[in-house]
Enzyme design. Sequence first.
Site, PDB file in Angstrom:
ATOM      1  N   PRO A   1     -13.422   4.417 -73.775  1.00  0.00           N
ATOM      2  CA  PRO A   1     -14.079   5.687 -73.479  1.00  0.00           C
ATOM      3  C   PRO A   1     -13.147   6.871 -73.769  1.00  0.00           C
ATOM      4  O   PRO A   1     -11.972   6.834 -73.419  1.00  0.00           O
ATOM      5  CB  PRO A   1     -14.349   5.592 -71.973  1.00  0.00           C
ATOM      6  CG  PRO A   1     -13.274   4.677 -71.459  1.00  0.00           C
ATOM      7  CD  PRO A   1     -13.003   3.692 -72.567  1.00  0.00           C
TER       8      PRO A   1
ATOM      9  N   CYS B   1     -17.402  34.911 -88.306  1.00  0.00           N
ATOM     10  CA  CYS B   1     -18.240  35.473 -89.364  1.00  0.00           C
ATOM     11  C   CYS B   1     -19.168  34.408 -89.925  1.00  0.00           C
ATOM     12  O   CYS B   1     -19.017  33.963 -91.063  1.00  0.00           O
ATOM     13  CB  CYS B   1     -17.363  36.031 -90.468  1.00  0.00           C
ATOM     14  SG  CYS B   1     -16.232  37.255 -89.834  1.00  0.00           S
ATOM     15  N   GLU B   2     -20.099  33.982 -89.102  1.00  0.00           N
ATOM     16  CA  GLU B   2     -20.957  32.847 -89.448  1.00  0.00           C
ATOM     17  C   GLU B   2     -22.138  32.917 -88.491  1.00  0.00           C
ATOM     18  O   GLU B   2     -21.928  32.966 -87.276  1.00  0.00           O
ATOM     19  CB  GLU B   2     -20.128  31.578 -89.181  1.00  0.00           C
ATOM     20  CG  GLU B   2     -20.696  30.286 -89.643  1.00  0.00           C
ATOM     21  CD  GLU B   2     -20.493  30.077 -91.124  1.00  0.00           C
ATOM     22  OE1 GLU B   2     -21.427  29.576 -91.746  1.00  0.00           O
ATOM     23  OE2 GLU B   2     -19.422  30.425 -91.660  1.00  0.00           O
TER      24      GLU B   2
END
Length: 463
Positions: free
Chosen positions: A321, A391-392
């Site tokens: 895990p 910037c996306e």
Amino acid sequence: MSRSAHPAGPRHADVLTEGHYTAPPADLNALDEKVWARTVSRNDDGAVTVGGIEVTRLAEEFGTPAYFLDESDFRARCRAWADAFGPGADVFYAGKAFLSRAVVRWLKEEGLNLDVCSGGELTTALDAGMPAERIAFHGNNKTVAEIERAVQAGVGRIVLDSFQEIVRVSHIAQRLGKRQRVQIRVTVGVEAHTHEFIATAHEDQKFGIALAGGQAAEAVRRALTLDGLELIGIHSHIGSQIFDMAGFEVSARRVVQLLAEVRDEHGIELPEIDLGGGLGIAYTSDDDPREPHEIAKALGDIVTRECEAAGLATPRISVEPGRAIVGPTAFTLYEVGTIKHLEGLRTYVSVDGGMSDNIRTALYDAEYSVALVSRRSDAEPMLVRVVGKHCESGDIVVKDAFLPSDLAPGDLIAVPATGAYCRSMASNYNHALRPPVVAVRDGEARVIVRRETEEDLLRLDVG
Ligand SMILES: *Cc1c(COP(=O)(O)O)cnc(C)c1O
């Protein structure tokens, strides 16, 4: 519930058809203990605390964005996994979820083993004093240098992932005068993600060697003939963020079938099987993860039953895990910078981080929750999208969530369950400075991974 792979569109209709947030939660100030680290609570002044420290104080001292990790929760989860599986099994924490030297020391102290899958992770593990025999080395394309380093260090096992690697590891081990303990990673034809699993056609991926067509049996044949290798078992990892045990059931059955074939052909019973990681956690109140003891019992029962049916002694089981240990233990703290209400469309809340500190929403369409944590508010709920400063337009942190309508610039909001695959996948996009990880425990906070500085950026840029 199914989670579509396409990014949610900009319309409210998308939100309504998704069915999660058609109605706001009854109390926006409440913190669902399923998604928050164990010591997180809201104090009488309305501020949220972790390990007894107010987030407002943490923000002053460490800045935002920052990850705050509840150390006692992390240790408690390690112990819960170790106790659930007991001395007859091995729990390997998957270091790729989040690894630092402090984490390695906690794992060591709590009796866990560690999975690494790169030279960098191996270096971190060894540097922090994890005994090599408690380290497993993974990856579908380990370099020769990485294999040499791992064999030299004496890692407990290397998980072989291809025919080339079987030969490569054997050669390296022989050259170094060693016999390396190895497992073979097989692809069982099951792939499980989120809430579903699919039991066909998932041989089409880069990991492992397919059981189908006798490939895995051939890999065993070759490994058994090579002097540099000691084959100790078979490994299978079927996916991530899994809630349904059915995928593990199929996987265990197929791995045990291979063990029976190996016994029939070679007259040996391989002593170990590794069923991988991938156990799901709660990112939102809709998720209902299982407790380690339920998982241990379910896996143990499946393996015992299948082995009895095949007339095999029950092998030693290991599990790996990552997310289920570290995921719930941390939250990301952000400061709200701007709020835009786009009439008839949506409200955008911009924070001072984004896809550089949490790529999972953009990468996997992951879901998160969020809360106002610097104060209490009894204002009406407002449906928002929490976005970053990059910037996306896909720079989304939380797709849809309710925050109080009096939210204002300067408020602190926190996204819970960001302990796994957030800092470890963080980037410098837009030359963002990757945030620190601060461990909090019993009223004390200490930086375990410091914030990047502009000097760090310039140091790599050698002109
Ligand atoms: C990623 C990975 C894990 C851990 O997955 P989680 O979803 O974080 O539990 C375990 N084993 C292997 C081989 C992995 O690649």
